[in-house]
Design a protein around this motif. Structure first.
Motif, PDB file in Angstrom:
ATOM      1  N   LEU A 100       1.183  -0.817  -0.211  1.00  0.00           N
ATOM      2  CA  LEU A 100      -0.287   0.005  -0.155  1.00  0.00           C
ATOM      3  C   LEU A 100       0.625   1.182  -0.346  1.00  0.00           C
ATOM      4  N   TRP A 101       2.007   0.760   0.185  1.00  0.00           N
ATOM      5  CA  TRP A 101       2.782   2.099   0.099  1.00  0.00           C
ATOM      6  C   TRP A 101       3.007   3.185  -0.779  1.00  0.00           C
ATOM      7  N   GLY A 102       2.600   3.962  -1.718  1.00  0.00           N
ATOM      8  CA  GLY A 102       2.044   4.853  -2.916  1.00  0.00           C
ATOM      9  C   GLY A 102       0.942   4.759  -2.725  1.00  0.00           C
ATOM     10  N   LEU A 103      -0.072   4.411  -1.930  1.00  0.00           N
ATOM     11  CA  LEU A 103      -1.435   4.873  -2.305  1.00  0.00           C
ATOM     12  C   LEU A 103      -2.025   5.957  -2.870  1.00  0.00           C
ATOM     13  N   ARG A 104      -1.305   7.008  -2.107  1.00  0.00           N
ATOM     14  CA  ARG A 104      -1.792   8.473  -2.151  1.00  0.00           C
ATOM     15  C   ARG A 104      -1.939   8.730  -3.760  1.00  0.00           C
ATOM     16  N   HIS A 105      -0.424   8.194  -4.753  1.00  0.00           N
ATOM     17  CA  HIS A 105      -0.152   8.595  -5.869  1.00  0.00           C
ATOM     18  C   HIS A 105      -0.968   8.010  -6.954  1.00  0.00           C
ATOM     19  N   ARG A 106      -2.109   6.864  -6.782  1.00  0.00           N
ATOM     20  CA  ARG A 106      -3.033   6.598  -7.493  1.00  0.00           C
ATOM     21  C   ARG A 106      -4.321   7.525  -8.256  1.00  0.00           C
ATOM     22  N   ALA A 107      -4.935   6.817  -9.014  1.00  0.00           N
ATOM     23  CA  ALA A 107      -5.777   7.589  -9.311  1.00  0.00           C
ATOM     24  C   ALA A 107      -7.382   6.575  -9.200  1.00  0.00           C
ATOM     25  N   ARG A 108      -6.917   4.875  -9.662  1.00  0.00           N
ATOM     26  CA  ARG A 108      -7.837   4.276  -9.502  1.00  0.00           C
ATOM     27  C   ARG A 108      -6.741   2.443  -9.020  1.00  0.00           C
ATOM     28  N   TYR A 109      -7.846   1.885  -8.890  1.00  0.00           N
ATOM     29  CA  TYR A 109      -7.691   1.070  -7.460  1.00  0.00           C
ATOM     30  C   TYR A 109      -7.640  -0.390  -8.151  1.00  0.00           C
ATOM     31  N   LEU A 110      -7.292  -1.185  -7.513  1.00  0.00           N
ATOM     32  CA  LEU A 110      -7.103  -2.831  -7.854  1.00  0.00           C
ATOM     33  C   LEU A 110      -6.627  -3.392  -9.356  1.00  0.00           C
ATOM     34  N   HIS A 111      -6.271  -5.108  -9.601  1.00  0.00           N
ATOM     35  CA  HIS A 111      -5.726  -5.373 -10.645  1.00  0.00           C
ATOM     36  C   HIS A 111      -5.789  -4.926 -12.280  1.00  0.00           C
ATOM     37  N   ASP A 112      -6.579  -4.574 -12.337  1.00  0.00           N
ATOM     38  CA  ASP A 112      -7.543  -4.337 -13.356  1.00  0.00           C
ATOM     39  C   ASP A 112      -7.685  -2.961 -13.032  1.00  0.00           C
TER      40      ASP A 112
END
Length: 419
Positions: free
Chosen positions: A365-377
């Protein structure tokens, strides 16, 4: 100038010099070397293969001299390194890295950005022409910017339903790969902090396995395994945990995503182009590995009272049953590096090694704040939506999340957005 700034500046300049020295001693893979090899007389065509294309003319004049001396590589390396992140910045090495590892990191970063051509062995089918072309968000070494940089997989009958990559492009004279069986897609994962996760001892992972759910929390994480070289070894990298270690993970990606054969690759895929195998020497693979190994984890966001409260809620719901805040000596990754059944809603229908379609390795989960969408796809547009899709072994924490009061839910989401 502070010590970190001095070390960063020195490392950038020294890495350029190291790249030049490596080029001069043939330790660095150069485009000119492969062009010269391609210019050599081609062997007679082999039955079932395409006839060889006309040889590529060797460089002439000043360009030949630059390539012989490695000056063109130096120029490209300098441009890349001048704008590279300094230690402690996102996409940079750790501030604690000694100067020798800084050299390896910045030299490896230039290799990571190298754009391959057909003359260098790219293909015959491939997804993109450089490592950085897919790992570019929010900076080089991260994940894909969107699913355009995603990875497509399919399950042909001849694999027994096992997933294998489906490459998007083909070089001239070759057809693109055609999908067979069920098709799925995966996001290109970020590479931050993988060097630390590579150092986690197997004993730490083994201690967390609970295939029979002896503690009754519904979580049955297990290690994945992969066969190769006549042995069966626990594996940990990739979204299905299908690679043994960081070196095989990097070498495998070069084959799977760019069609570049090398001596490290775990199970070489048949390469049908005219270039002699291996197309990339071990030294180049190790440069890529050095960059990824020393790529620091992203820094946390501000730790506010709400974030602290959210961390407590995260633990209370037993989200930490899979997303472990401490694994071996590694803190803050929030993973156990085990595979878990995530239920029918997240079942891709494609197995990979011992992992079923519904089993996924716990994502760090580190770096989660840099993502715009989530899960494997990337099907989930928000963290809230991603949590709602957790099933299987995560059913109890996901159910408890939905029952939280408004303040606790906001705190939990605030904690996750700080990672």
């Amino acid at each position: 100038m502070g010590i970190n700034a001095r070390r960063w500046s020195f490392a950038k300049r020294a890495a350029v010099a190291a790249t030049f020295i490596c080029a001069a001693t043939s330790l660095v893979w150069l485009p000119g070397a492969n062009q010269a090899r391609a210019a050599a007389p081609s062997p007679p065509p082999i039955a079932g293969k395409l006839a060889p294309e006309p040889p590529i003319a060797a460089p002439q004049g000043l360009m030949a001299a630059w390539q012989a001396l490695g000056i063109d590589l130096m120029a490209r390396s300098w441009r890349s390194l001048w704008n590279a992140p300094r230690p402690g910045e996102l996409g940079g090495p750790s501030t604690a890295a000694p100067w020798r590892l800084l050299l390896d990191f910045y030299d490896g970063r230039t290799a990571f950005e190298h754009v391959f051509t057909e003359a260098e062995g790219l293909g015959p089918t491939y997804n993109d022409n450089s490592c950085a072309a897919c790992h570019l968000h929010p900076t080089i070494g991260g994940g894909g910017a969107d699913m355009k940089q995603g990875i497509f997989v399919h399950g042909p009958k001849w694999t027994g339903g096992d997933a294998m990559g489906l490459r998007k492009h083909a070089i001239a004279g070759f057809a693109k790969e055609q999908a067979a069986g069920k098709v799925g897609r995966l996001r290109t994962p970020p590479l931050f902090g993988l060097g630390l996760l590579d150092l986690v001892p197997e004993s730490a992972r083994a201690a967390l396995e609970d295939p029979n759910d002896k503690n009754g929390d519904g979580i049955k994480g297990v290690r994945a395994y992969r066969h190769g070289g006549g042995e069966r070894r626990p594996s940990r990298f990739g979204q299905k945990a299908n690679d043994w270690d960081l070196r095989h993970f990097a070498a495998g990606a070069m084959v799977d995503e760019m069609g570049l054969t090398n001596t490290v690759r775990r199970d070489p895929r048949a390469d049908r182009d005219k270039h002699k195998d291996p197309e990339v020497p071990r030294a180049f693979v190790m440069r890529i590995e050095a960059f990824v190994r020393n790529l620091a984890p992203p820094a946390r966001g501000p730790i506010t009272p709400q974030v602290t409260r959210g961390a407590a809620v995260f633990a209370r719901l037993n989200c930490t049953g899979c997303h472990r805040p401490q694994l071996g000596k590694v803190s803050g990754a929030y993973t156990d590096l085990l595979i878990h059944d995530m239920g029918p809603g997240l079942d891709s229908g494609l197995k990979d090694g011992v992992a079923t379609g519904a089993q996924w390795r716990t994502a760090p989960l580190w770096g989660l704040r840099h993502r715009a969408r989530y899960l494997h796809d990337e099907r989930a547009p928000t963290i809230d939506a991603a949590l709602a899709m957790h099933q299987g072994e995560a059913t109890a924490p996901a159910t408890a999340y939905r029952q939280l009061n408004k303040a606790d839910k906001a705190a939990l989401l605030g904690f996750l957005r700080s990672l």
